[in-house]
Write a protein that holds these residues in place. Structure first.
Motif, PDB file in Angstrom:
ATOM      1  N   SER A  24      -8.523   7.518 -13.236  1.00  0.00           N
ATOM      2  CA  SER A  24      -8.471   6.754 -14.175  1.00  0.00           C
ATOM      3  C   SER A  24      -7.981   5.254 -14.023  1.00  0.00           C
ATOM      4  CB  SER A  24      -8.080   7.203 -15.461  1.00  0.00           C
ATOM      5  OG  SER A  24      -7.718   6.394 -16.595  1.00  0.00           O
ATOM      6  N   LEU A  25      -6.673   5.355 -13.226  1.00  0.00           N
ATOM      7  CA  LEU A  25      -6.064   3.909 -12.866  1.00  0.00           C
ATOM      8  C   LEU A  25      -7.085   3.281 -11.941  1.00  0.00           C
ATOM      9  CD1 LEU A  25      -2.503   5.129 -12.178  1.00  0.00           C
ATOM     10  CD2 LEU A  25      -3.137   3.808 -14.159  1.00  0.00           C
ATOM     11  N   LEU A  26      -7.688   4.056 -10.821  1.00  0.00           N
ATOM     12  CA  LEU A  26      -8.731   3.501 -10.013  1.00  0.00           C
ATOM     13  C   LEU A  26      -9.627   2.899 -10.864  1.00  0.00           C
ATOM     14  CD1 LEU A  26      -9.032   2.499  -7.162  1.00  0.00           C
ATOM     15  CD2 LEU A  26     -10.058   4.810  -6.774  1.00  0.00           C
ATOM     16  N   SER A  27     -10.378   3.412 -11.475  1.00  0.00           N
ATOM     17  CA  SER A  27     -11.404   2.977 -12.391  1.00  0.00           C
ATOM     18  C   SER A  27     -11.136   1.632 -13.176  1.00  0.00           C
ATOM     19  CB  SER A  27     -12.033   4.116 -13.410  1.00  0.00           C
ATOM     20  OG  SER A  27     -13.105   3.655 -13.966  1.00  0.00           O
ATOM     21  N   THR A  28      -9.826   1.723 -13.959  1.00  0.00           N
ATOM     22  CA  THR A  28      -9.469   0.630 -14.630  1.00  0.00           C
ATOM     23  C   THR A  28      -9.449  -0.528 -13.816  1.00  0.00           C
ATOM     24  OG1 THR A  28      -8.618   1.903 -16.532  1.00  0.00           O
ATOM     25  CG2 THR A  28      -7.843  -0.389 -16.213  1.00  0.00           C
ATOM     26  N   LEU A  29      -8.666  -0.323 -12.560  1.00  0.00           N
ATOM     27  CA  LEU A  29      -8.431  -1.457 -11.670  1.00  0.00           C
ATOM     28  C   LEU A  29      -9.808  -2.172 -11.050  1.00  0.00           C
ATOM     29  CD1 LEU A  29      -6.600  -3.039 -10.019  1.00  0.00           C
ATOM     30  CD2 LEU A  29      -6.487  -1.186  -8.177  1.00  0.00           C
ATOM     31  N   LEU A  30     -10.753  -1.193 -10.750  1.00  0.00           N
ATOM     32  CA  LEU A  30     -11.966  -1.770 -10.235  1.00  0.00           C
ATOM     33  C   LEU A  30     -13.040  -1.940 -11.030  1.00  0.00           C
ATOM     34  CD1 LEU A  30     -12.445   0.888  -7.430  1.00  0.00           C
ATOM     35  CD2 LEU A  30     -11.253  -1.314  -7.308  1.00  0.00           C
ATOM     36  N   SER A  31     -12.722  -1.734 -12.493  1.00  0.00           N
ATOM     37  CA  SER A  31     -13.689  -2.188 -13.606  1.00  0.00           C
ATOM     38  C   SER A  31     -14.942  -1.404 -13.482  1.00  0.00           C
ATOM     39  CB  SER A  31     -13.772  -3.842 -13.789  1.00  0.00           C
ATOM     40  OG  SER A  31     -12.707  -4.207 -14.092  1.00  0.00           O
ATOM     41  N   VAL A  32     -15.067  -0.148 -12.973  1.00  0.00           N
ATOM     42  CA  VAL A  32     -16.223   0.690 -12.784  1.00  0.00           C
ATOM     43  C   VAL A  32     -15.925   2.044 -13.156  1.00  0.00           C
ATOM     44  CG1 VAL A  32     -17.216  -1.046 -10.849  1.00  0.00           C
ATOM     45  CG2 VAL A  32     -15.748   1.099 -10.622  1.00  0.00           C
ATOM     46  N   GLU A  33     -17.018   2.699 -13.649  1.00  0.00           N
ATOM     47  CA  GLU A  33     -16.879   4.118 -13.806  1.00  0.00           C
ATOM     48  C   GLU A  33     -16.983   4.835 -12.546  1.00  0.00           C
ATOM     49  OE1 GLU A  33     -18.879   7.479 -16.922  1.00  0.00           O
ATOM     50  OE2 GLU A  33     -19.565   5.323 -16.925  1.00  0.00           O
ATOM     51  N   LEU A  34     -16.009   5.981 -12.373  1.00  0.00           N
ATOM     52  CA  LEU A  34     -16.144   6.663 -11.040  1.00  0.00           C
ATOM     53  C   LEU A  34     -16.983   7.778 -11.391  1.00  0.00           C
ATOM     54  CD1 LEU A  34     -12.585   5.763  -9.515  1.00  0.00           C
ATOM     55  CD2 LEU A  34     -14.913   4.870  -8.853  1.00  0.00           C
ATOM     56  N   GLN A  42       1.497  11.013  -9.540  1.00  0.00           N
ATOM     57  CA  GLN A  42       0.418  11.304 -10.522  1.00  0.00           C
ATOM     58  C   GLN A  42      -0.629  12.466 -10.367  1.00  0.00           C
ATOM     59  OE1 GLN A  42       0.973   8.971 -13.128  1.00  0.00           O
ATOM     60  NE2 GLN A  42       2.555   8.194 -11.451  1.00  0.00           N
ATOM     61  N   ASP A  43      -1.148  12.689 -11.422  1.00  0.00           N
ATOM     62  CA  ASP A  43      -2.329  13.928 -10.997  1.00  0.00           C
ATOM     63  C   ASP A  43      -3.425  13.167 -10.629  1.00  0.00           C
ATOM     64  OD1 ASP A  43      -3.775  13.033 -13.544  1.00  0.00           O
ATOM     65  OD2 ASP A  43      -2.144  14.435 -14.509  1.00  0.00           O
ATOM     66  N   LEU A  44      -4.474  14.126 -10.124  1.00  0.00           N
ATOM     67  CA  LEU A  44      -5.698  13.486  -9.829  1.00  0.00           C
ATOM     68  C   LEU A  44      -6.458  12.713 -10.740  1.00  0.00           C
ATOM     69  CD1 LEU A  44      -7.841  12.857  -7.425  1.00  0.00           C
ATOM     70  CD2 LEU A  44      -8.603  15.176  -7.792  1.00  0.00           C
ATOM     71  N   TYR A  72       0.929  -1.477  -0.041  1.00  0.00           N
ATOM     72  CA  TYR A  72      -0.107  -0.200  -0.031  1.00  0.00           C
ATOM     73  C   TYR A  72       0.904   1.433  -0.126  1.00  0.00           C
ATOM     74  CZ  TYR A  72      -3.381   3.338   1.474  1.00  0.00           C
ATOM     75  OH  TYR A  72      -4.286   4.378   1.466  1.00  0.00           O
ATOM     76  N   GLU A  73       1.936   1.136   0.740  1.00  0.00           N
ATOM     77  CA  GLU A  73       2.918   2.358   0.674  1.00  0.00           C
ATOM     78  C   GLU A  73       3.526   2.574  -0.690  1.00  0.00           C
ATOM     79  OE1 GLU A  73       5.455   5.371   1.873  1.00  0.00           O
ATOM     80  OE2 GLU A  73       3.603   4.739   2.575  1.00  0.00           O
ATOM     81  N   LEU A  74       3.802   1.393  -1.152  1.00  0.00           N
ATOM     82  CA  LEU A  74       4.555   1.719  -2.590  1.00  0.00           C
ATOM     83  C   LEU A  74       3.524   2.096  -3.515  1.00  0.00           C
ATOM     84  CD1 LEU A  74       6.651  -1.725  -2.817  1.00  0.00           C
ATOM     85  CD2 LEU A  74       7.355   0.600  -2.430  1.00  0.00           C
ATOM     86  N   ALA A  75       2.236   1.676  -3.487  1.00  0.00           N
ATOM     87  CA  ALA A  75       0.921   2.200  -4.240  1.00  0.00           C
ATOM     88  C   ALA A  75       0.981   3.872  -4.069  1.00  0.00           C
ATOM     89  CB  ALA A  75      -0.181   1.588  -4.127  1.00  0.00           C
TER      90      ALA A  75
END
Length: 471
Positions: A185-195, A178-180, A168-171
């Motif tokens: 976008s990265l989190l949306s891809t990882l979770l396969s959902v649209e934020l 990275q910018d917001l 988690y610390e490395l993430a």
């Protein structure tokens, strides 16, 4: 060697006794530089004189004391335990199996990488590779990381917790660069959902104090509040510390309400529903559990030495309870070092409490999203050994010469979260609003009294020969 069946609570949690012939060149306890590891990981060997001492009787003159009747100021609650002998019936789980584990891991990785059926089922090969890399890292953590202060249910479990904390610390370090929008976008891809942006929700719309208003305010979040403070009581093991933290968090909500709308609550929501009801109930229950663990009789018999089906089942369940328990006496007013250490712990705890509110607002995550819940559960697991190591570091500086790995990494994690929030908050209108003047004055006075006036007053009392009063 026979293991005594029962004894009382302990000042220090210890691992099993290690034969001197089995110590490697890097084993803790071999030289003075590793004294802290020997204390926190329990690698040290019990002195021969201690092994020859007669067995202490549990309770008062051998008569057990019920936990709710025990007086924790009496010496019978502080009997030093024998070092744990590993259960010979499950000795396999305590023997080094690094080469066997490596072979098994490589077989699994080879199957996942070379089996066409698996690759066809997995549409996203990069995601499968990422999961495999994470699995390998956690396997390495369980096998090779140093042991922490806890031995139940198994030291490998707490090594895995440390591994998850490191991941988690490395993430967070990666997201710090990275910018917001990229992070969303990265989190949306990882979770396969649209934020999507979250609607602002305020809890200060109708602040009339009526029975109906109190009833309407009771929801699943009240249960979450109580469970959270139950966990904090198990971590801090101190009534006063929990009360101070509870009040400080409500004051922080008042101070930050201009940034986050869900911090806007009615006065009775802050002080009656939260502090006096949910927080108090969770803290009270958590401290009762701590008091029970503090004076309960502990059985360290192996599974084979336990007779009867019911006793064997009880022995299995006891593997998931503490091996022994240490009550925390923070001694806030005993020294300047202890005072500032406790103030630092309070500040880090507050930051760890506030960070998820900002992160979920910035990343557009609902409060009940699994990522938010997993983060809270993960911080709880990491804080258990971390605060135990910090307590050892503060109260036994001669042996704990350096800060433990759990507390060091958790401190880095909380501070990195703060850096990420500060970076992503730039350019966000709600986060760039200036603090109200009343808030600035309040915290300036509070910090001045807490960090300057009170320590000077305590030092003056100490020099005058007045006994220090503990919190």
């Amino acid at each position: 060697m026979s293991v005594p069946s029962t004894t009382k609570s302990t000042p220090v949690e210890e691992r099993g006794d290690i034969d001197i012939d089995d110590l490697s060149a890097t084993s803790p306890g071999e030289n003075e530089d590793n004294d802290s590891d020997a204390v926190l990981s329990g690698g040290g060997r019990a002195p021969a004189a201690a092994l020859s001492e007669p067995e202490p009787k549990p309770g008062i003159d051998g008569t057990p004391v019920r936990w709710y009747d025990a007086n924790r100021a009496e010496p019978y609650t502080r009997i030093t335990p024998f070092q744990e002998q590993h259960d010979t019936s499950v000795e396999f789980f305590y023997k080094p199996i690094t080469l066997t584990a490596l072979a098994c891991i490589l077989i699994v990785l080879a199957y996942l990488a070379m089996s066409q059926d698996v690759l066809q089922e997995g549409k996203d090969k990069s995601r499968l590779g990422t999961y495999a890399a994470l699995l390998f890292f956690l396997s390495f953590s369980m096998l090779q990381f140093r042991d922490g202060p806890f031995v139940r249910p198994h030291p490998a479990f707490w090594r895995a917790v440390l591994g998850v904390n490191l991941l988690y610390e490395l993430a967070l370090v990666y997201l710090l660069f990275q910018d917001l929008d990229t992070s969303r976008s990265l989190l949306s891809t990882l979770l396969s959902v649209e934020l999507k942006p979250l609607p602002e929700k305020s809890y200060a719309e109708n602040c009339a104090l009526t029975p109906q208003a109190l009833w309407d305010a009771l929801d699943i979040f009240c249960v979450a509040h109580a469970l959270g403070w139950f966990g904090k009581a198990m971590i801090l093991r101190d009534y006063w510390f929990c009360w101070i933290l509870s009040i400080a968090f409500e004051l922080a909500e008042y101070s930050l309400a201009h940034q986050l709308a869900n911090f806007k609550e009615c006065w009775w929501d802050h002080w009656i529903l939260d502090v006096l009801l949910c927080n108090w109930a969770g803290t009270w229950l958590g401290m009762k559990v701590c008091q029970y663990f503090e004076v309960k009789p502990y059985s360290w018999r192996g599974f084979r030495q336990t007779r009867g089906l019911r006793s064997k089942a009880r022995r299995v369940f006891s593997q998931f309870s503490p091996h022994d328990f240490t009550s925390f006496k923070w001694g806030t007013a005993s020294s300047i070092k202890n005072y500032f250490a406790v103030v630092l712990l309070l500040a880090v705890f507050l930051a760890a409490e506030l960070n998820p509110f900002y992160l979920k607002s910035l990343l557009w995550l609902e409060p009940e999203h699994p990522v938010v819940i997993l983060r809270l559960a993960f911080i709880f697991l990491c804080a258990l050994p971390a605060v135990r190591e910090l307590y050892q570091y503060i109260n036994d500086p001669r042996r704990a010469v350096r800060m433990g790995q759990h507390v060091w990494l958790l401190l880095a994690t909380v501070l990195t979260e703060l850096l990420v929030i500060f970076k992503w908050g730039k350019g966000q209108p709600e986060f760039e609003a200036p603090f109200p003047k009343a808030v600035k004055i309040f915290w300036a006075v509070g910090v001045g009294l807490g960090l300057v006036v009170y320590p000077v007053y305590q030092c003056g009392d100490a020099q005058a020969g007045v006994p220090d009063a503990a919190f």
